[in-house]
Design a protein around this motif. Structure first.
Motif, mmCIF file in Angstrom:
data_model
loop_
_atom_site.group_PDB
_atom_site.id
_atom_site.type_symbol
_atom_site.label_atom_id
_atom_site.label_comp_id
_atom_site.label_asym_id
_atom_site.label_seq_id
_atom_site.Cartn_x
_atom_site.Cartn_y
_atom_site.Cartn_z
ATOM 1 N N ASP A 126 0.855 -1.184 0.000
ATOM 2 C CA ASP A 126 0.000 0.000 0.000
ATOM 3 C C ASP A 126 0.894 1.237 0.000
ATOM 4 O O ASP A 126 2.119 1.127 -0.120
ATOM 5 C CB ASP A 126 -0.967 0.003 1.194
ATOM 6 C CG ASP A 126 -0.257 -0.138 2.539
ATOM 7 O OD1 ASP A 126 0.962 0.179 2.611
ATOM 8 O OD2 ASP A 126 -0.895 -0.548 3.524
ATOM 9 N N THR A 127 0.290 2.415 0.134
ATOM 10 C CA THR A 127 1.067 3.655 0.060
ATOM 11 C C THR A 127 2.039 3.775 1.229
ATOM 12 O O THR A 127 3.154 4.288 1.064
ATOM 13 C CB THR A 127 0.124 4.867 0.013
ATOM 14 O OG1 THR A 127 -0.782 4.710 -1.087
ATOM 15 C CG2 THR A 127 0.902 6.155 -0.191
ATOM 16 N N ILE A 128 1.638 3.326 2.414
ATOM 17 C CA ILE A 128 2.567 3.329 3.550
ATOM 18 C C ILE A 128 3.752 2.422 3.248
ATOM 19 O O ILE A 128 4.911 2.764 3.523
ATOM 20 C CB ILE A 128 1.849 2.871 4.838
ATOM 21 C CG1 ILE A 128 0.756 3.862 5.232
ATOM 22 C CG2 ILE A 128 2.851 2.708 5.982
ATOM 23 C CD1 ILE A 128 -0.085 3.422 6.413
ATOM 24 N N GLY A 129 3.477 1.276 2.664
ATOM 25 C CA GLY A 129 4.550 0.371 2.267
ATOM 26 C C GLY A 129 5.454 0.988 1.215
ATOM 27 O O GLY A 129 6.673 0.805 1.253
ATOM 28 N N ASN A 130 4.867 1.724 0.259
ATOM 29 C CA ASN A 130 5.678 2.431 -0.738
ATOM 30 C C ASN A 130 6.676 3.355 -0.054
ATOM 31 O O ASN A 130 7.850 3.424 -0.432
ATOM 32 C CB ASN A 130 4.788 3.267 -1.666
ATOM 33 C CG ASN A 130 3.956 2.439 -2.624
ATOM 34 O OD1 ASN A 130 2.800 2.766 -2.872
ATOM 35 N ND2 ASN A 130 4.531 1.389 -3.170
ATOM 36 N N ALA A 131 6.186 4.090 0.951
ATOM 37 C CA ALA A 131 7.040 5.044 1.659
ATOM 38 C C ALA A 131 8.168 4.326 2.398
ATOM 39 O O ALA A 131 9.321 4.777 2.365
ATOM 40 C CB ALA A 131 6.200 5.868 2.632
ATOM 41 N N ASN A 132 7.855 3.224 3.054
ATOM 42 C CA ASN A 132 8.884 2.491 3.813
ATOM 43 C C ASN A 132 9.854 1.765 2.890
ATOM 44 O O ASN A 132 11.057 1.689 3.172
ATOM 45 C CB ASN A 132 8.207 1.506 4.766
ATOM 46 C CG ASN A 132 7.543 2.199 5.935
ATOM 47 O OD1 ASN A 132 8.049 3.192 6.449
ATOM 48 N ND2 ASN A 132 6.391 1.706 6.355
ATOM 49 N N GLU A 133 9.341 1.240 1.792
ATOM 50 C CA GLU A 133 10.215 0.600 0.810
ATOM 51 C C GLU A 133 11.168 1.641 0.207
ATOM 52 O O GLU A 133 12.360 1.381 0.033
ATOM 53 C CB GLU A 133 9.369 -0.046 -0.285
ATOM 54 C CG GLU A 133 10.155 -0.875 -1.277
ATOM 55 C CD GLU A 133 9.240 -1.696 -2.177
ATOM 56 O OE1 GLU A 133 9.365 -2.943 -2.168
ATOM 57 O OE2 GLU A 133 8.403 -1.101 -2.880
ATOM 58 N N THR A 216 1.114 2.712 12.873
ATOM 59 C CA THR A 216 0.606 2.067 11.661
ATOM 60 C C THR A 216 1.445 0.832 11.352
ATOM 61 O O THR A 216 2.570 0.692 11.834
ATOM 62 C CB THR A 216 0.668 3.026 10.459
ATOM 63 O OG1 THR A 216 2.041 3.357 10.200
ATOM 64 C CG2 THR A 216 -0.128 4.298 10.721
ATOM 65 N N SER A 217 0.913 -0.032 10.528
ATOM 66 C CA SER A 217 1.686 -1.181 10.068
ATOM 67 C C SER A 217 2.726 -0.690 9.069
ATOM 68 O O SER A 217 2.658 0.434 8.570
ATOM 69 C CB SER A 217 0.766 -2.198 9.402
ATOM 70 O OG SER A 217 0.177 -1.641 8.237
ATOM 71 N N SER A 218 3.683 -1.541 8.754
ATOM 72 C CA SER A 218 4.764 -1.149 7.846
ATOM 73 C C SER A 218 4.297 -1.096 6.401
ATOM 74 O O SER A 218 4.926 -0.440 5.565
ATOM 75 C CB SER A 218 5.932 -2.126 7.966
ATOM 76 O OG SER A 218 5.567 -3.402 7.456
#
Length: 230
Positions: A126-133, A216-218
């Motif tokens: 998701d978008t949060i994952g995009n940011a962390n990746e 939030t989750s990663s």
């Protein structure tokens, strides 16, 4: 006489109770009306901001990241890489079953370009994952400025998440404009309204979450770093 006094007291109590309930209902109605008005105003402001987004005339950054969601975004990001807008490209949020070779063929790019300068990130969901990746990728390569490629309606939330995960990094928006919202009456298009309204709701929720400091989750499938894929 005592019965009459008791009856009057009961009637007075009932009238006061009814009056109190009416005041509560009235105040609740006005509060809800105010909230509805604020939400509508916020949505219109958000839509206007999205419609006003335009790509920079001469984009330049250390590197480029594109958040997946359609090959139009990826095509644009690869074209920016080819023209030297950034030295390297991360394609974030690629489905695990999609290979770099498939993306290369769909973008009609050379194998040499993908081998030297393109990283494929399969971890974000998701978008949060995009940011962390993207944060992992930035730290590995020590970049200071990133050109962000995604749809115009998705850009505000993308920048919010990227800046939260990557404080101190300069993110330059490069919106992909699927339709000209400025010159068209998009309010008559139910699909456009639905898309922008949904994105506005997600952006508002993300803003409230950040304001409250909520956990939030990663947004990642695993802890692996984005890897190069020729």
């Amino acid at each position: 006489m005592e019965d009459d006094g008791s009856t009057r007291q009961k009637r007075t109590f009932v009238r006061r109770h009814i009056s109190f309930r009416r005041r509560v209902v009235r105040v609740t109605f006005y509060v809800l009306l105010l909230l509805a008005g604020a939400m509508v105003a916020g949505f219109l402001y958000f839509a206007d901001q999205v419609a006003s987004l335009q790509p920079p005339a001469n984009p330049k950054a250390d590197a480029i990241v594109v958040l997946t969601g359609g090959f139009q975004r990826i095509d644009q990001a690869v074209e920016l890489l080819k023209t030297g807008a950034g030295d390297r490209l991360l394609i974030s949020g690629v489905h695990p079953s999609t290979t770099g070779g498939q993306i290369r063929r769909n973008t009609q790019s050379s194998a040499d370009l993908f081998k030297c300068c393109v990283d494929i990130g399969h971890d974000a969901i998701d978008t949060i994952g995009n940011a962390n990746e993207t944060a992992n990728w930035i730290r590995d390569n020590r970049y200071q400025s990133i050109l962000v490629v995604t749809n115009n309606y998705h850009m505000p939330r993308s920048l919010l998440e990227l800046r939260r995960a990557n404080p101190g990094i300069a993110f330059i928006p490069y919106p992909v404009v699927n339709s000209d919202l400025k010159s068209t009456n998009w309010l008559t298009n139910p699909m456009v309204i639905k898309t922008i309204l949904l994105e506005y709701a997600k952006f508002s929720a993300a803003s409230v979450r950040d304001a409250l400091g909520a956990h939030t989750s990663s947004g990642l499938r695993g802890l692996e770093k984005p890897h190069a894929n020729p």
